[in-house]
Motif scaffolding. Structure first.
Motif, short mmCIF file in Angstrom:
data_model
loop_
_atom_site.label_atom_id
_atom_site.label_comp_id
_atom_site.label_asym_id
_atom_site.label_seq_id
_atom_site.Cartn_x
_atom_site.Cartn_y
_atom_site.Cartn_z
N VAL A 8 3.35 -13.79 50.47
CA VAL A 8 3.01 -12.50 49.87
C VAL A 8 3.73 -12.43 48.53
N ARG A 9 2.95 -12.43 47.45
CA ARG A 9 3.53 -12.58 46.11
C ARG A 9 3.89 -11.28 45.42
N ALA A 10 3.42 -10.15 45.93
CA ALA A 10 3.71 -8.85 45.31
C ALA A 10 3.50 -7.77 46.35
N GLY A 11 4.20 -6.63 46.18
CA GLY A 11 4.11 -5.55 47.15
C GLY A 11 3.91 -4.20 46.50
N VAL A 12 3.19 -3.33 47.21
CA VAL A 12 2.94 -1.96 46.77
C VAL A 12 3.25 -1.03 47.93
N ASN A 13 3.98 0.04 47.65
CA ASN A 13 4.23 1.07 48.65
C ASN A 13 3.62 2.36 48.13
N LEU A 14 2.65 2.90 48.87
CA LEU A 14 2.00 4.15 48.50
C LEU A 14 2.54 5.27 49.38
N ASP A 15 3.65 5.88 48.92
CA ASP A 15 4.23 7.07 49.52
C ASP A 15 4.72 6.90 50.94
N ALA A 43 2.77 14.04 40.04
CA ALA A 43 2.93 15.49 40.14
C ALA A 43 1.74 16.08 40.89
N GLY A 44 2.03 17.01 41.80
CA GLY A 44 0.97 17.70 42.53
C GLY A 44 0.40 16.91 43.69
N ALA A 45 0.88 15.69 43.89
CA ALA A 45 0.34 14.85 44.97
C ALA A 45 0.96 15.25 46.31
N ASP A 46 0.17 15.05 47.36
CA ASP A 46 0.70 15.12 48.71
C ASP A 46 0.55 13.73 49.32
N HIS A 47 1.01 13.56 50.53
CA HIS A 47 1.02 12.23 51.13
C HIS A 47 -0.37 11.58 51.15
N PHE A 48 -1.40 12.40 51.29
CA PHE A 48 -2.76 11.86 51.42
C PHE A 48 -3.46 11.68 50.08
N SER A 49 -2.80 12.02 48.98
CA SER A 49 -3.40 11.85 47.65
C SER A 49 -3.68 10.39 47.34
N PHE A 50 -3.01 9.48 48.03
CA PHE A 50 -3.13 8.06 47.75
C PHE A 50 -4.16 7.38 48.65
N THR A 51 -4.89 8.20 49.41
CA THR A 51 -5.97 7.73 50.27
C THR A 51 -7.21 8.57 49.97
N ASP A 52 -8.28 8.36 50.70
CA ASP A 52 -9.48 9.17 50.48
C ASP A 52 -9.49 10.46 51.29
N GLY A 73 -6.39 12.00 42.58
CA GLY A 73 -5.42 11.19 43.31
C GLY A 73 -5.91 9.77 43.50
N LEU A 74 -7.17 9.62 43.88
CA LEU A 74 -7.74 8.29 44.05
C LEU A 74 -7.84 7.55 42.72
N GLU A 75 -8.21 8.27 41.67
CA GLU A 75 -8.31 7.66 40.35
C GLU A 75 -6.95 7.08 39.91
N LEU A 76 -5.89 7.86 40.10
CA LEU A 76 -4.55 7.40 39.72
C LEU A 76 -4.10 6.24 40.60
N THR A 77 -4.33 6.34 41.89
CA THR A 77 -3.94 5.28 42.82
C THR A 77 -4.63 3.98 42.45
N ARG A 78 -5.91 4.05 42.22
CA ARG A 78 -6.67 2.84 41.87
C ARG A 78 -6.22 2.26 40.55
N ALA A 79 -6.01 3.10 39.55
CA ALA A 79 -5.63 2.62 38.22
C ALA A 79 -4.29 1.89 38.25
N TYR A 80 -3.28 2.49 38.87
CA TYR A 80 -1.95 1.89 38.86
C TYR A 80 -1.86 0.69 39.79
N THR A 81 -2.53 0.76 40.94
CA THR A 81 -2.53 -0.38 41.85
C THR A 81 -3.28 -1.54 41.22
N ARG A 82 -4.41 -1.26 40.60
CA ARG A 82 -5.20 -2.31 39.94
C ARG A 82 -4.40 -2.96 38.82
N ALA A 83 -3.74 -2.14 38.00
CA ALA A 83 -2.94 -2.69 36.89
C ALA A 83 -1.82 -3.58 37.43
#
Length: 131
Positions: free
Chosen positions: A7-14, A64-73, A94-104
């Motif tokens: 596993v070469r990289a990791g992401v933790n979403l909340d 800002a303004g996110a809740d735990h489920f903002s990073f899911t659908d 929330g999905l737009e931000l999650t996708r953009a930063y995870t993709r980057a």
């Protein structure tokens, strides 16, 4: 990631962060809510505790303004159903931000294609704070 060096990289979403020992110098992205995951928050101290052990490339971001489920659908589906129409951060945003930063992050660390989005705050995404 701690148990499998492939596993070469990791992401933790909340989520809570297990001790980072064993992650080594592999890249890691933290993306979470301001309430629970800002430095100094007492709601989930796991990020603060693990941060120093992440010795590779790392970023700690909150939305800002996110809740735990903002990073899911889920927030998007709840809003579409009309259950909570006035969330501070819309489900779509929330999905737009999650996708953009995870993709980057994944583009940069798995594909070798750096994106400027991870270098610092972006006027296009004022909800995101870099810590």
């Amino acid at each position: 990631m701690r148990l499998d060096p492939r596993v070469r990289a990791g992401v933790n979403l909340d989520g809570p962060l297990l001790p980072a020992e064993g992650v080594g110098d592999r890249p890691y992205l933290l993306l979470g809510t301001e309430d629970e995951h800002s430095p100094g928050s007492t709601q989930d101290p796991s990020w603060v505790a693990a941060w120093p052990a992440l010795t590779g490339w790392k970023r700690w971001l909150t939305a800002a303004g996110a809740d735990h489920f903002s990073f899911t659908d889920l927030d998007l589906l709840v809003q579409q159903a009309g259950l909570f129409p006035d969330l501070p951060l819309t489900g779509a945003r929330g999905l737009e931000l999650t996708r953009a930063y995870t993709r980057a992050f994944l583009d940069q660390h798995l594909r070798g294609r750096p994106r400027g989005l991870l270098t610092g705050p972006s006027p296009a995404n004022p909800e995101i704070t870099f810590h």
